[in-house]
Every structure is written in structure tokens, then in C-alpha cells.
Design a protein around this motif. Structure first.
Motif, PDB file in Angstrom:
ATOM      1  N   MET A 156     -15.694  -0.363   1.992  1.00 44.72           N
ATOM      2  CA  MET A 156     -16.278  -1.529   1.579  1.00 44.72           C
ATOM      3  C   MET A 156     -17.719  -1.652   2.171  1.00 44.72           C
ATOM      4  N   ASN A 157     -18.439  -1.566   1.429  1.00 48.29           N
ATOM      5  CA  ASN A 157     -19.975  -1.476   1.785  1.00 48.29           C
ATOM      6  C   ASN A 157     -20.829  -2.776   1.314  1.00 48.29           C
ATOM      7  N   ASN A 158     -22.002  -2.912   1.900  1.00 47.92           N
ATOM      8  CA  ASN A 158     -22.838  -4.214   1.574  1.00 47.92           C
ATOM      9  C   ASN A 158     -21.929  -5.195   1.449  1.00 47.92           C
ATOM     10  N   LEU A 159     -21.137  -5.583   2.387  1.00 49.74           N
ATOM     11  CA  LEU A 159     -20.307  -6.565   2.229  1.00 49.74           C
ATOM     12  C   LEU A 159     -20.845  -8.132   2.211  1.00 49.74           C
ATOM     13  N   GLU A 160     -20.481  -8.980   1.324  1.00 52.95           N
ATOM     14  CA  GLU A 160     -20.984 -10.354   1.092  1.00 52.95           C
ATOM     15  C   GLU A 160     -19.666 -11.242   1.744  1.00 52.95           C
ATOM     16  N   PRO A 161     -20.238 -12.541   2.284  1.00 51.69           N
ATOM     17  CA  PRO A 161     -19.281 -13.554   2.564  1.00 51.69           C
ATOM     18  C   PRO A 161     -18.275 -13.999   1.473  1.00 51.69           C
ATOM     19  N   GLU A 162     -18.646 -13.856   0.241  1.00 51.49           N
ATOM     20  CA  GLU A 162     -17.702 -14.000  -1.067  1.00 51.49           C
ATOM     21  C   GLU A 162     -16.462 -12.816  -0.935  1.00 51.49           C
ATOM     22  N   ASP A 163     -16.625 -11.799  -0.108  1.00 50.79           N
ATOM     23  CA  ASP A 163     -15.766 -10.951   0.059  1.00 50.79           C
ATOM     24  C   ASP A 163     -14.647 -11.283   1.190  1.00 50.79           C
ATOM     25  N   THR A 164     -14.992 -12.495   1.961  1.00 50.41           N
ATOM     26  CA  THR A 164     -13.800 -12.844   2.837  1.00 50.41           C
ATOM     27  C   THR A 164     -12.535 -13.270   2.163  1.00 50.41           C
ATOM     28  N   ALA A 165     -11.507 -12.641   2.554  1.00 56.87           N
ATOM     29  CA  ALA A 165     -10.160 -12.625   2.065  1.00 56.87           C
ATOM     30  C   ALA A 165      -9.041 -12.204   2.759  1.00 56.87           C
ATOM     31  N   VAL A 166      -7.935 -12.300   2.369  1.00 58.80           N
ATOM     32  CA  VAL A 166      -6.749 -11.573   3.052  1.00 58.80           C
ATOM     33  C   VAL A 166      -6.392 -10.170   1.693  1.00 58.80           C
ATOM     34  N   TYR A 167      -6.513  -9.253   2.372  1.00 54.89           N
ATOM     35  CA  TYR A 167      -6.413  -7.874   1.519  1.00 54.89           C
ATOM     36  C   TYR A 167      -5.064  -7.384   1.725  1.00 54.89           C
ATOM     37  N   TYR A 168      -4.472  -7.250   0.391  1.00 61.45           N
ATOM     38  CA  TYR A 168      -3.068  -6.658   0.318  1.00 61.45           C
ATOM     39  C   TYR A 168      -3.194  -5.333  -0.403  1.00 61.45           C
ATOM     40  N   CYS A 169      -2.379  -4.230   0.164  1.00 61.42           N
ATOM     41  CA  CYS A 169      -2.149  -3.111  -0.299  1.00 61.42           C
ATOM     42  C   CYS A 169      -1.007  -3.271  -1.357  1.00 61.42           C
ATOM     43  N   ASN A 170      -1.111  -2.642  -2.497  1.00 67.11           N
ATOM     44  CA  ASN A 170       0.102  -2.544  -3.367  1.00 67.11           C
ATOM     45  C   ASN A 170       0.341  -1.360  -3.832  1.00 67.11           C
ATOM     46  N   ALA A 171       1.789  -1.159  -4.201  1.00 67.42           N
ATOM     47  CA  ALA A 171       2.084   0.065  -4.831  1.00 67.42           C
ATOM     48  C   ALA A 171       3.044  -0.256  -5.991  1.00 67.42           C
ATOM     49  N   ASP A 172       2.744   0.363  -7.245  1.00 71.38           N
ATOM     50  CA  ASP A 172       3.108  -0.128  -8.491  1.00 71.38           C
ATOM     51  C   ASP A 172       3.900   1.012  -9.453  1.00 71.38           C
ATOM     52  N   TRP A 173       5.211   1.257  -9.586  1.00 77.69           N
ATOM     53  CA  TRP A 173       5.664   2.190 -10.258  1.00 77.69           C
ATOM     54  C   TRP A 173       5.865   1.988 -11.958  1.00 77.69           C
ATOM     55  N   ARG A 174       5.700   0.676 -12.172  1.00 74.20           N
ATOM     56  CA  ARG A 174       5.638   0.057 -13.695  1.00 74.20           C
ATOM     57  C   ARG A 174       5.028   1.056 -14.578  1.00 74.20           C
ATOM     58  N   PRO A 175       5.345   1.570 -15.764  1.00 73.54           N
ATOM     59  CA  PRO A 175       6.393   0.822 -16.641  1.00 73.54           C
ATOM     60  C   PRO A 175       7.553   1.803 -16.202  1.00 73.54           C
ATOM     61  N   ASN A 176       7.291   2.941 -15.758  1.00 73.72           N
ATOM     62  CA  ASN A 176       8.443   4.097 -15.538  1.00 73.72           C
ATOM     63  C   ASN A 176       9.511   3.483 -14.847  1.00 73.72           C
ATOM     64  N   TYR A 177       9.341   2.773 -13.671  1.00 73.19           N
ATOM     65  CA  TYR A 177      10.341   1.859 -12.856  1.00 73.19           C
ATOM     66  C   TYR A 177      10.024   0.594 -12.414  1.00 73.19           C
ATOM     67  N   PRO A 178      10.854  -0.179 -12.242  1.00 75.60           N
ATOM     68  CA  PRO A 178      10.571  -1.725 -11.997  1.00 75.60           C
ATOM     69  C   PRO A 178      10.417  -1.885 -10.772  1.00 75.60           C
ATOM     70  N   TRP A 179       9.502  -1.171  -9.954  1.00 73.33           N
ATOM     71  CA  TRP A 179       9.226  -1.181  -8.672  1.00 73.33           C
ATOM     72  C   TRP A 179       7.867  -1.690  -8.201  1.00 73.33           C
ATOM     73  N   VAL A 180       7.636  -2.622  -7.455  1.00 73.51           N
ATOM     74  CA  VAL A 180       6.371  -3.298  -6.944  1.00 73.51           C
ATOM     75  C   VAL A 180       6.603  -3.529  -5.427  1.00 73.51           C
ATOM     76  N   TYR A 181       5.754  -2.997  -4.707  1.00 73.93           N
ATOM     77  CA  TYR A 181       5.749  -3.149  -3.122  1.00 73.93           C
ATOM     78  C   TYR A 181       4.456  -3.746  -2.624  1.00 73.93           C
ATOM     79  N   TRP A 182       4.406  -4.400  -1.735  1.00 67.59           N
ATOM     80  CA  TRP A 182       3.196  -5.216  -1.021  1.00 67.59           C
ATOM     81  C   TRP A 182       3.277  -4.921   0.493  1.00 67.59           C
ATOM     82  N   GLY A 183       2.046  -4.573   0.942  1.00 64.95           N
ATOM     83  CA  GLY A 183       1.752  -4.735   2.219  1.00 64.95           C
ATOM     84  C   GLY A 183       1.648  -6.243   2.950  1.00 64.95           C
ATOM     85  N   GLN A 184       1.650  -6.363   4.354  1.00 64.35           N
ATOM     86  CA  GLN A 184       1.752  -7.714   4.805  1.00 64.35           C
ATOM     87  C   GLN A 184       0.358  -8.162   4.753  1.00 64.35           C
TER      88      GLN A 184
END
Length: 118
Positions: free
Chosen positions: A82-110
Motif C-alpha cells: 500500500m503506497n501513497n496512503l490516505e486517511p480514507e484508507d484507515t480501516a481494519v484489513y481482513y485476509c480472505n481465502a475463497d474456494w467458491r464455486p468449486n467448493y463452499p469454503w470461505v475463510y477469514w483472518g483475524q
């Protein structure tokens, strides 16, 4: 089960840079999309950037040209530069892994907090 462990958040001044990492471990196989979402206070979680197993990327409009997502399939890890960050980028960022549509698996980081402020 799959575990996603994020790192790299923090406090940065406007115009600065941060690099987020997300490592996946567990029962990993097949093609799946990994991505980064973010949630601002009071808002829903929205997709920021995503990358397929074949390294095809997509970005939310407001971060195009500033953020770069990349993936190391050998390490099951993705990165968000992430470069040239702006105050509007302030947030909690979550990692996601998604196997759909092949498998119904979705996972999230903390989640990892990114704060852009002077």
C-alpha cells in the motif's frame, strides 16, 4: 480447516507506505482466490484487492495505482503493498481465502488495523 494469519498493519502518516502479509496454512489444495477486504467503523466489509491462483488481480477503484496485491503460491501467502496512503484508507484489513464455486469454503483472518494519520 484453513488458518489465515495476517501481519503488517500499523500507524502511518499520509503519503506513507505499508505492506500487509497473509499466510494460509492447513488443508490447502486446488484453485482458490485470496484477497484483502477492509471495514471502516460503521461500514460493511468491502473488497480491496484479490488475486487468483493464476495471479489474475482485481482492485477496488479507489486503490488502483496505489495498492498492489501479489501472491506466492509456494508459500500460500499474499501481500498487499500500500503506497501513497490516505486517511480514507484507515480501516481494519481482513485476509480472505475463497474456494467458491468449486467448493463452499470461505475463510477469514483475524484482521489487522491500518491507521493513516498525521
Amino acid at each position: 480447516q484453513v488458518q489465515l494469519v495476517e501481519s503488517g498493519g500499523g500507524l502511518v502518516q499520509p503519503g506513507g507506505s505499508l505492506r500487509l502479509s497473509c499466510a494460509a496454512s492447513g488443508s490447502i489444495f486446488g484453485d482458490f482466490v485470496m484477497g484483502w477486504y477492509r471495514r471502516e467503523p460503521g461500514n460493511q466489509r468491502v473488497l480491496v484487492a484479490a488475486v487468483t491462483s493464476g495471479s489474475i488481480t482485481s482492485y477496488e477503484k479507489s486503490v488502483k495505482g496505489r495498492f498492489t496485491i501479489s501472491r506466492d503460491n509456494a508459500k500460500n501467502t499474499i501481500y498487499l503493498q500500500m503506497n501513497n496512503l490516505e486517511p480514507e484508507d484507515t480501516a481494519v484489513y481482513y485476509c480472505n481465502a475463497d474456494w467458491r464455486p468449486n467448493y463452499p469454503w470461505v475463510y477469514w483472518g483475524q484482521g489487522t488495523q491500518v491507521t493513516v494519520s498525521s
